[in-house]
Design a protein around this motif. Structure first.
Motif, PDB file in Angstrom:
ATOM      1  N   VAL A   1       0.852  -1.194   0.000  1.00 34.20           N
ATOM      2  CA  VAL A   1       0.000   0.000   0.000  1.00 34.20           C
ATOM      3  C   VAL A   1       0.883   1.237   0.000  1.00 34.20           C
ATOM      4  N   VAL A   2       0.637   2.106  -0.974  1.00 33.72           N
ATOM      5  CA  VAL A   2       1.415   3.333  -1.130  1.00 33.72           C
ATOM      6  C   VAL A   2       0.471   4.529  -1.034  1.00 33.72           C
ATOM      7  N   LEU A   3       0.876   5.527  -0.272  1.00 29.91           N
ATOM      8  CA  LEU A   3       0.098   6.763  -0.127  1.00 29.91           C
ATOM      9  C   LEU A   3       0.803   7.876  -0.894  1.00 29.91           C
ATOM     10  N   GLY A   4       0.063   8.484  -1.835  1.00 22.46           N
ATOM     11  CA  GLY A   4       0.595   9.615  -2.585  1.00 22.46           C
ATOM     12  C   GLY A   4       0.027  10.915  -2.064  1.00 22.46           C
ATOM     13  N   THR A   5       0.904  11.887  -1.800  1.00 31.29           N
ATOM     14  CA  THR A   5       0.472  13.179  -1.267  1.00 31.29           C
ATOM     15  C   THR A   5       1.089  14.291  -2.104  1.00 31.29           C
ATOM     16  N   GLY A   6       0.552  15.494  -1.978  1.00 31.83           N
ATOM     17  CA  GLY A   6       1.069  16.656  -2.700  1.00 31.83           C
ATOM     18  C   GLY A   6       0.012  17.204  -3.637  1.00 31.83           C
ATOM     19  N   ASP A   7       0.291  18.403  -4.113  1.00 30.81           N
ATOM     20  CA  ASP A   7      -0.652  19.114  -4.978  1.00 30.81           C
ATOM     21  C   ASP A   7      -0.134  19.241  -6.405  1.00 30.81           C
ATOM     22  N   GLY A   8       0.686  18.309  -6.830  1.00 28.51           N
ATOM     23  CA  GLY A   8       1.203  18.378  -8.191  1.00 28.51           C
ATOM     24  C   GLY A   8       0.091  18.268  -9.219  1.00 28.51           C
ATOM     25  N   LEU A   9       0.222  18.973 -10.317  1.00 32.50           N
ATOM     26  CA  LEU A   9      -0.804  18.956 -11.349  1.00 32.50           C
ATOM     27  C   LEU A   9      -0.868  17.610 -12.053  1.00 32.50           C
ATOM     28  N   ASP A  10       0.257  16.957 -12.187  1.00 28.40           N
ATOM     29  CA  ASP A  10       0.284  15.681 -12.892  1.00 28.40           C
ATOM     30  C   ASP A  10       0.171  14.486 -11.944  1.00 28.40           C
ATOM     31  N   GLY A  11      -0.014  14.719 -10.676  1.00 27.74           N
ATOM     32  CA  GLY A  11      -0.139  13.623  -9.730  1.00 27.74           C
ATOM     33  C   GLY A  11       0.560  13.957  -8.428  1.00 27.74           C
ATOM     34  N   PRO A  12       0.544  13.037  -7.491  1.00 21.93           N
ATOM     35  CA  PRO A  12       1.186  13.263  -6.193  1.00 21.93           C
ATOM     36  C   PRO A  12       2.676  13.542  -6.359  1.00 21.93           C
ATOM     37  N   THR A  13       3.183  14.414  -5.502  1.00 22.90           N
ATOM     38  CA  THR A  13       4.595  14.763  -5.553  1.00 22.90           C
ATOM     39  C   THR A  13       5.430  13.950  -4.586  1.00 22.90           C
ATOM     40  N   ALA A  14       4.791  13.244  -3.649  1.00 26.11           N
ATOM     41  CA  ALA A  14       5.518  12.430  -2.678  1.00 26.11           C
ATOM     42  C   ALA A  14       4.762  11.131  -2.468  1.00 26.11           C
ATOM     43  N   SER A  15       5.514  10.050  -2.214  1.00 26.97           N
ATOM     44  CA  SER A  15       4.906   8.733  -1.995  1.00 26.97           C
ATOM     45  C   SER A  15       5.465   8.142  -0.718  1.00 26.97           C
ATOM     46  N   GLN A  16       4.611   7.455  -0.001  1.00 29.62           N
ATOM     47  CA  GLN A  16       4.995   6.824   1.259  1.00 29.62           C
ATOM     48  C   GLN A  16       4.433   5.413   1.296  1.00 29.62           C
ATOM     49  N   VAL A  17       5.286   4.441   1.588  1.00 26.19           N
ATOM     50  CA  VAL A  17       4.841   3.059   1.729  1.00 26.19           C
ATOM     51  C   VAL A  17       4.232   2.879   3.123  1.00 26.19           C
ATOM     52  N   LEU A  18       2.946   2.534   3.147  1.00 24.48           N
ATOM     53  CA  LEU A  18       2.253   2.366   4.432  1.00 24.48           C
ATOM     54  C   LEU A  18       2.304   0.925   4.941  1.00 24.48           C
ATOM     55  N   ALA A  19       2.285  -0.033   4.047  1.00 24.22           N
ATOM     56  CA  ALA A  19       2.320  -1.451   4.442  1.00 24.22           C
ATOM     57  C   ALA A  19       2.884  -2.246   3.272  1.00 24.22           C
ATOM     58  N   THR A  20       3.621  -3.289   3.599  1.00 26.57           N
ATOM     59  CA  THR A  20       4.273  -4.112   2.578  1.00 26.57           C
ATOM     60  C   THR A  20       3.742  -5.539   2.625  1.00 26.57           C
ATOM     61  N   ALA A  21       3.361  -6.063   1.472  1.00 28.51           N
ATOM     62  CA  ALA A  21       2.941  -7.468   1.311  1.00 28.51           C
ATOM     63  C   ALA A  21       1.858  -7.853   2.314  1.00 28.51           C
ATOM     64  N   VAL A  22       0.772  -7.087   2.322  1.00 28.12           N
ATOM     65  CA  VAL A  22      -0.373  -7.424   3.166  1.00 28.12           C
ATOM     66  C   VAL A  22      -1.405  -8.151   2.308  1.00 28.12           C
ATOM     67  N   PRO A  23      -2.108  -9.148   2.858  1.00 29.42           N
ATOM     68  CA  PRO A  23      -3.065  -9.916   2.056  1.00 29.42           C
ATOM     69  C   PRO A  23      -4.404  -9.210   1.907  1.00 29.42           C
ATOM     70  N   VAL A  24      -5.002  -9.389   0.748  1.00 28.21           N
ATOM     71  CA  VAL A  24      -6.345  -8.865   0.492  1.00 28.21           C
ATOM     72  C   VAL A  24      -7.360  -9.825   1.107  1.00 28.21           C
ATOM     73  N   LEU A  25      -8.298  -9.285   1.876  1.00 30.14           N
ATOM     74  CA  LEU A  25      -9.348 -10.092   2.497  1.00 30.14           C
ATOM     75  C   LEU A  25     -10.645 -10.064   1.707  1.00 30.14           C
ATOM     76  N   TRP A  26     -10.986  -8.919   1.170  1.00 23.18           N
ATOM     77  CA  TRP A  26     -12.287  -8.790   0.480  1.00 23.18           C
ATOM     78  C   TRP A  26     -12.245  -7.603  -0.450  1.00 23.18           C
ATOM     79  N   THR A  27     -12.978  -7.732  -1.559  1.00 23.43           N
ATOM     80  CA  THR A  27     -13.185  -6.612  -2.478  1.00 23.43           C
ATOM     81  C   THR A  27     -14.616  -6.686  -3.001  1.00 23.43           C
ATOM     82  N   PRO A  28     -15.205  -5.583  -3.396  1.00 24.85           N
ATOM     83  CA  PRO A  28     -16.559  -5.632  -3.959  1.00 24.85           C
ATOM     84  C   PRO A  28     -16.588  -6.364  -5.291  1.00 24.85           C
ATOM     85  N   ALA A  29     -15.453  -6.434  -5.988  1.00 23.45           N
ATOM     86  CA  ALA A  29     -15.437  -7.169  -7.246  1.00 23.45           C
ATOM     87  C   ALA A  29     -15.673  -8.652  -7.001  1.00 23.45           C
TER      88      ALA A  29
END
Length: 250
Positions: A177-205
């Motif tokens: 899971v990566v969090l992108g922050t910042g006000d860049g026009l083309d996308g986030p200017t900074a990225s932060q890894v919040l969690a690594t290799a965590v399993p998916v439990l459920w999705t609406p798909a």
């Protein structure tokens, strides 16, 4: 002419009684004579008894079984369980997984097998269930999603910046899971890894729009992952701090 007379049959020969006492008919003698007269009947009874004993020894004993609930038909992910969806089935106790759902009438049996889930009516299955599959607490949305996860794991919902990513996910898929922050026009200017290799439990798909779990606009881009307590704190509310993205881990 004088008619000839047939002489009477001679009496059977008996050994002389030298003791001078009158001969007595003992019970052993009477039994022996009864058996001799009915030897065919006795032989038939003995043969019948032997055959019955052989059949009893060769007949396998009734196997020990336990009654659990299995899917009566293929169930889609997110389907709410009703009485018609599950049927009882007798299976070997060695084949019963922990947390197997039991019929409501088998309350005493559930007490004998700790971990049996109860109050399953109206609960939703977390993933597809095949017809004949034993349904357990891990098959239901709720605490069962964390069955088998490391101790202390927590289920955390995330809303992704790109909802189409959800279509690539399945239960058990590992993601970073990566969090992108910042006000860049083309996308986030900074990225932060919040969690690594965590399993998916459920999705609406997985649940599908036809399951009726929640309105589609509320589940758009929603995914639930399992994380350790420290990572769960970082993941909680991440979507309000920036844009959440996932990296699929092989």
């Amino acid at each position: 002419m004088r008619a000839s007379r047939t002489p009477p049959p001679a009496a059977p020969w008996r050994a002389p009684n030298w003791s001078g006492r009158p001969a007595r008919d003992t019970s052993a003698g009477r039994t022996r004579r009864w058996l001799l007269r009915r030897r065919r009947l006795v032989a038939s009874l003995l043969l019948c008894a032997a055959a019955a004993l052989a059949v009893q020894q060769l007949t396998p004993a009734s196997p020990v079984t336990r009654t659990v609930l299995v899917a009566a038909r293929d169930l889609p992910a997110g389907a709410a369980l009703s009485a018609a969806d599950l049927v009882p089935a007798a299976v070997s106790p060695t084949m019963v997984p922990d947390g197997a759902l039991a019929p409501e009438s088998a309350a005493d049996e559930s007490a004998a097998y700790p971990g049996t889930a109860s109050s399953w009516r109206g609960r939703q299955v977390s993933g597809p269930v095949r017809r004949g599959e034993v349904v357990t607490d891990a098959s239901l949305l709720g605490d069962g999603l964390l069955v088998g996860a490391p101790p202390g794991s927590q289920a955390v919902p995330l809303r992704l910046a790109d909802p189409t990513t959800v279509r690539l996910l399945h239960q058990g898929q590992l993601v970073t899971v990566v969090l992108g922050t910042g006000d860049g026009l083309d996308g986030p200017t900074a990225s932060q890894v919040l969690a690594t290799a965590v399993p998916v439990l459920w999705t609406p798909a997985l649940a599908g729009a036809s399951a009726g779990l929640l309105p589609s606009q509320e589940t758009d881009g929603l995914v639930v992952v399992a994380a350790a307590p420290a990572a769960a704190v970082l993941l909680a509310g991440a979507s309000v701090r920036g844009k959440v993205f996932l990296i699929l881990v092989g």
